[in-house]
Every structure is written in structure tokens, then in C-alpha cells.
Enzyme design. Structure first.
Site, PDB file in Angstrom:
ATOM      1  N   SER A   1     -26.067  14.830 -20.624  1.00 16.73           N
ATOM      2  CA  SER A   1     -25.687  14.976 -19.213  1.00 16.73           C
ATOM      3  C   SER A   1     -26.820  15.609 -18.420  1.00 16.73           C
ATOM      4  CB  SER A   1     -24.452  15.873 -19.136  1.00 16.73           C
ATOM      5  OG  SER A   1     -24.218  16.297 -17.817  1.00 16.73           O
TER       6      SER A   1
ATOM      7  N   TYR B   1     -19.112  23.824 -21.863  1.00 17.43           N
ATOM      8  CA  TYR B   1     -19.281  22.364 -21.902  1.00 17.43           C
ATOM      9  C   TYR B   1     -20.769  21.999 -21.826  1.00 17.43           C
ATOM     10  CZ  TYR B   1     -20.164  17.804 -19.945  1.00 17.43           C
ATOM     11  OH  TYR B   1     -20.716  16.581 -19.722  1.00 17.43           O
TER      12      TYR B   1
ATOM     13  N   LYS C   1     -23.698  20.204 -24.713  1.00 18.73           N
ATOM     14  CA  LYS C   1     -24.631  19.081 -24.554  1.00 18.73           C
ATOM     15  C   LYS C   1     -26.046  19.517 -24.957  1.00 18.73           C
ATOM     16  CE  LYS C   1     -21.629  16.078 -23.437  1.00 18.73           C
ATOM     17  NZ  LYS C   1     -21.274  15.064 -24.448  1.00 18.73           N
TER      18      LYS C   1
HETATM   19  C1  UD1 Z   1     -19.179  17.596 -13.276  1.00 22.57           C
HETATM   20  C2  UD1 Z   1     -19.699  18.698 -14.138  1.00 22.57           C
HETATM   21  C3  UD1 Z   1     -20.764  18.118 -15.029  1.00 22.57           C
HETATM   22  C4  UD1 Z   1     -20.136  17.052 -15.912  1.00 22.57           C
HETATM   23  C5  UD1 Z   1     -19.438  16.011 -15.082  1.00 22.57           C
HETATM   24  C6  UD1 Z   1     -18.566  15.234 -16.047  1.00 22.57           C
HETATM   25  C7  UD1 Z   1     -19.422  20.788 -12.817  1.00 22.57           C
HETATM   26  C8  UD1 Z   1     -20.123  21.898 -12.149  1.00 22.57           C
HETATM   27  N1  UD1 Z   1     -20.214  19.797 -13.333  1.00 22.57           N
HETATM   28  O1  UD1 Z   1     -20.276  17.100 -12.480  1.00 22.57           O
HETATM   29  O2  UD1 Z   1     -21.302  19.133 -15.847  1.00 22.57           O
HETATM   30  O3  UD1 Z   1     -21.120  16.442 -16.703  1.00 22.57           O
HETATM   31  O4  UD1 Z   1     -18.595  16.603 -14.080  1.00 22.57           O
HETATM   32  O5  UD1 Z   1     -17.844  14.265 -15.422  1.00 22.57           O
HETATM   33  O6  UD1 Z   1     -18.218  20.765 -12.905  1.00 22.57           O
HETATM   34  N2  UD1 Z   1     -16.305  17.779  -5.169  1.00 22.57           N
HETATM   35  C9  UD1 Z   1     -15.540  18.082  -4.066  1.00 22.57           C
HETATM   36  N3  UD1 Z   1     -14.174  18.039  -4.178  1.00 22.57           N
HETATM   37  C10 UD1 Z   1     -13.545  17.705  -5.335  1.00 22.57           C
HETATM   38  C11 UD1 Z   1     -14.340  17.389  -6.474  1.00 22.57           C
HETATM   39  C12 UD1 Z   1     -15.714  17.436  -6.343  1.00 22.57           C
HETATM   40  O7  UD1 Z   1     -16.063  18.392  -2.996  1.00 22.57           O
HETATM   41  O8  UD1 Z   1     -12.307  17.702  -5.378  1.00 22.57           O
HETATM   42  C13 UD1 Z   1     -17.775  17.782  -5.053  1.00 22.57           C
HETATM   43  C14 UD1 Z   1     -18.449  18.777  -5.969  1.00 22.57           C
HETATM   44  O9  UD1 Z   1     -18.610  20.017  -5.346  1.00 22.57           O
HETATM   45  C15 UD1 Z   1     -19.783  18.077  -6.242  1.00 22.57           C
HETATM   46  C16 UD1 Z   1     -19.453  16.582  -6.143  1.00 22.57           C
HETATM   47  O10 UD1 Z   1     -18.224  16.515  -5.436  1.00 22.57           O
HETATM   48  O11 UD1 Z   1     -20.684  18.375  -5.226  1.00 22.57           O
HETATM   49  C17 UD1 Z   1     -19.297  15.925  -7.489  1.00 22.57           C
HETATM   50  O12 UD1 Z   1     -18.379  16.669  -8.265  1.00 22.57           O
HETATM   51  P1  UD1 Z   1     -17.852  16.148  -9.684  1.00 22.57           P
HETATM   52  O13 UD1 Z   1     -17.370  14.760  -9.570  1.00 22.57           O
HETATM   53  O14 UD1 Z   1     -16.902  17.179 -10.219  1.00 22.57           O
HETATM   54  O15 UD1 Z   1     -19.157  16.086 -10.582  1.00 22.57           O
HETATM   55  P2  UD1 Z   1     -20.241  17.210 -10.924  1.00 22.57           P
HETATM   56  O16 UD1 Z   1     -19.778  18.559 -10.540  1.00 22.57           O
HETATM   57  O17 UD1 Z   1     -21.527  16.764 -10.367  1.00 22.57           O
END
Ligand code: UD1
Length: 337
Positions: free
Chosen positions: A125, A150, A154
Site C-alpha cells: 500500500s 494495519y 504492510k
Molecule cells: C485508507 C487507509 C489506507 C488503506 C486504504 C485501504 C487511512 C488513513 N488510510 O486510505 O491506509 O490502505 O484506506 O482501503 O485510513 N474521506 C472523507 N469522508 C469519508 C471517507 C473518506 O472525507 O467518509 C476522505 C479522507 O479523509 C481521504 C479520502 O477521502 O482524504 C480517501 O479516504 P479513504 O477512502 O478512507 O482512503 P485513504 O484514507 O486514502
């Protein structure tokens, strides 16, 4: 040629099984159905005309892993997806994550090293880079101390493979995924999050269909053009195809190192607001959302430099953000109909 796909009924696993079968590989899928459904097998069959061999095995049981490899001695490659991936849950229950993600890796490698062809593709990842200093992120960017168990699994997983490859017949490719989204264009398989989705795109599609009231955007005061975080969203089918190419590289002995590492992303960063607006465009409806506090552990920006994968693997992500979101939306509508 027989390939083992662990976690073969999961989100990325199932799409990879489809691409392997499309390329003529015989697939044996292992899954313990902890975060997937047996019906995925039928989805794969409807797309490819063929059901993979399926073994309901929990890789935490060492004797089951040993028995599996005794039964299938003609396996020539392993793609190892089986793992847990919820960051918050890993903080709450670290031992579960070390058992699910590390013990299972060790047991599979122990058996793999006994095979004549020990080719191993590992799901890593971009989380290993933490907040990288320079964008886009190349494979040479330093690995940062993990902020969650998690993420640590990795990093440790990568290190275990490096150590093992030095002294055994294992050849491996570590694939560092950015943010996989979307579903198969047939809408026969896709992401099936259990409970409330933690990831952005399933939360968006569930809000779009009315299961969730509104999306919470985690912070709009980041140092980015619109204040929301930036990620590299890659269509899961593009990602799945990269696994087949990486496997073929090992099978053809084209790898130049025992362990090679590749970033898998599109190379383009999109902010949370850009994703919302792209979803609104493809779905033709407004998405209710509100801005809330930042989520702990989120990095400001992460998007890939994909030059190495482009040049060495001859692979490039083809789908746009809109195409990926459109497939995720088709899938969401299909499973709720
Ligand atoms: C997350 C994990 C990452 C993992 C991946 C697996 C964290 C910090 N990172 O990636 O380690 O490999 O999932 O699938 O959890 N967001 C919102 N509202 C929401 C959900 C997300 O604003 O309800 C934003 C988050 O702040 C982020 C972006 O959307 O900026 C992507 O979030 P997400 O899909 O959870 O992925 P990551 O955090 O990048």
C-alpha cells in the site's frame, strides 16, 4: 498454469481472478469469507464463463495451509491478497491484524519455498510512504514509520519477503496500491463493504442511493487548492490487470531483482471535493455532504509517480476517475435493486 489467489473473493482479489481467467490461467481461490461473499464465485463465472476452484480456508490455521499446498503442488504462482484493511479496527485490535496479516503471510511463504516455482505477488500500500515529501511519489521515496498497526503489517510484510527472498527460491513483486475504487463494468462483481464504509467512494455511492444521509468530508483546511485531501483513485480493473502482468514477469523470469517494487496508481491526484463533483456528474444527482473535522491519521496528499510501472511492466491505468466512479455507481444500484 495454476495460480493461487488468496483472498480471491474479496474486492481486488475477485477482479484479479477475472483477469487471470481471461488470460487463460487456471485459478485456485482461497477465502475464509470473513469480508466477502460466496456469491462472488457466480459473478466471476458470469463474466468469464468459468468458476475458479474454490477452497474455504482460513490461512491462520497453519495445518490447513500445509494441507492445501500438499494438495496443489502444481501451483506456479501466488497472488496474496488475504488480509484485513481497516485502519481504525487495527488500532483497536492490533493482535488481530498481526495474526491476520503477518501469521498468514509467514505460513504461505513457508509452503511456497517448498515449491519448484516460488513466484509471489504481494498486496502492499502507498500507506508505507506516510506523508511523502515530494509529489508524485516514486518507489524511491522513503518508507515512513507506520501510524497504524494495519500500515505496519504492510511494512513488516514487505520486509519479511525481502529477507526470505535473499535465502530462498522466492521471487516477488511488491505492488503498492494507491486508492482502488470502482467495479467490473459488467456490474457482476464490486466492492462489498460490511457495515458503515470507512472509505470515500463506497460511502459516496451509499449516500447517493440513500442508505447514508450525507457524506462527512474530513477537513477543508488542508494546504491543497480546495482545502480537501488529495488521493490517487485507480480503477480496480486497471489494478487487477497490473497483477497479471507482474505475475507474467515472474513466470517469464524477466525480473531483474529477487524482489521488485512498483507503485500502482493513475499518477493523477484528486481532492475529496473533486471526487464528489465527478460523482455528481456521472450520477446526475446532487450529493449531500458536510464539512467536518479532519480524520486522525489522514495524510494531506498522496499520488503516484507511475513511470516505473509504465516503463518496466508496460502497464498504465486506462480508466478516468469518472469511469471508475460510474462503474462503482452501476454496481451500487445493481446490488440495491
Ligand atoms: C485508507 C487507509 C489506507 C488503506 C486504504 C485501504 C487511512 C488513513 N488510510 O486510505 O491506509 O490502505 O484506506 O482501503 O485510513 N474521506 C472523507 N469522508 C469519508 C471517507 C473518506 O472525507 O467518509 C476522505 C479522507 O479523509 C481521504 C479520502 O477521502 O482524504 C480517501 O479516504 P479513504 O477512502 O478512507 O482512503 P485513504 O484514507 O486514502
Amino acid at each position: 498454469m495454476k495460480i493461487l489467489v488468496t483472498g480471491g473473493l474479496g474486492f481486488i482479489g475477485s477482479h484479479t481472478v477475472v483477469e487471470l481467467q481471461n488470460q487463460g490461467f487456471e485459478v485456485v481461490a482461497i477465502d475464509n469469507l470473513s469480508n466477502s461473499s460466496i456469491e462472488v464465485l457466480e459473478g466471476i463465472e458470469r463474466i468469464t464463463g468459468k468458476k475458479p476452484i474454490f477452497e474455504n480456508i482460513d490461512l491462520r490455521e497453519k495445518s490447513s495451509v500445509q494441507n492445501f499446498f500438499k494438495k496443489y503442488q502444481d501451483i506456479v504462482g501466488v497472488i496474496h491478497f488475504a488480509a484485513s484493511k481497516a485502519v481504525g479496527e487495527s488500532v483497536e485490535n492490533p493482535l488481530l491484524y498481526y495474526e491476520n496479516n503477518i501469521n498468514t503471510l509467514v505460513y504461505v511463504l513457508q509452503e511456497l519455498t517448498k515449491l519448484p516455482q516460488a513466484n509471489f505477488i504481494f498486496s502492499s500500500s502507498c500507506t508505507v510512504y506516510g506523508q511523502a515529501e515530494k509529489m508524485p511519489i516514486t518507489e524511491n521515496a522513503s518508507v515512513q514509520p507506520a501510524i497504524s498497526p494495519y500500515g505496519n503489517t504492510k511494512q513488516i510484510g514487505e520486509e519479511i519477503i525481502q529477507d526470505v527472498a535473499k535465502v530462498t527460491n522466492v521471487n516477488s513483486i511488491l505492488l503498492r496500491y494507491f486508492n482502488p475504487i470502482g467495479a467490473h463494468p459488467s456490474a457482476e462483481i464490486g466492492e462489498l463493504p460490511k457495515g458503515v464504509p470507512q472509505n470515500l467512494v463506497p460511502y459516496i455511492t451509499q449516500t447517493g442511493i440513500g442508505i447514508r444521509k450525507e457524506l462527512s468530508v474530513y477537513g477543508n483546511d488542508y494546504p491543497t487548492p480546495d482545502g480537501t485531501c488529495i488521493r490517487d483513485y485507480i480503477h480496480v480493473v486497471d489494478l487487477a490487470k497490473a497483477h497479471v502482468i507482474a505475475l507474467q514477469r515472474l513466470l517469464n523470469k524477466q525480473n531483474v531483482e529477487k524482489v521488485e517494487t512498483f507503485n500502482l496508481g493513475t499518477g493523477t491526484g484528486s481532492s475529496v471535493l473533486e471526487v464528489i463533483h465527478a460523482f455528481e456528474k456521472v450520477s446526475g444527482q446532487k450529493l449531500p455532504y458536510k464539512i467536518v473535522d479532519r480524520r486522525e491519521g489522514d495524510v494531506i496528499a498522496a499520488y503516484a509517480n507511475t513511470d516505473k510501472a509504465n516503463a518496466v511492466l508496460g502497464w498504465k491505468a486506462k480508466s478516468s476517475l469518472e469511469e471508475a466512479l460510474s462503474s462503482a455507481w452501476d454496481w451500487e444500484q445493481k446490488i440495491r435493486s
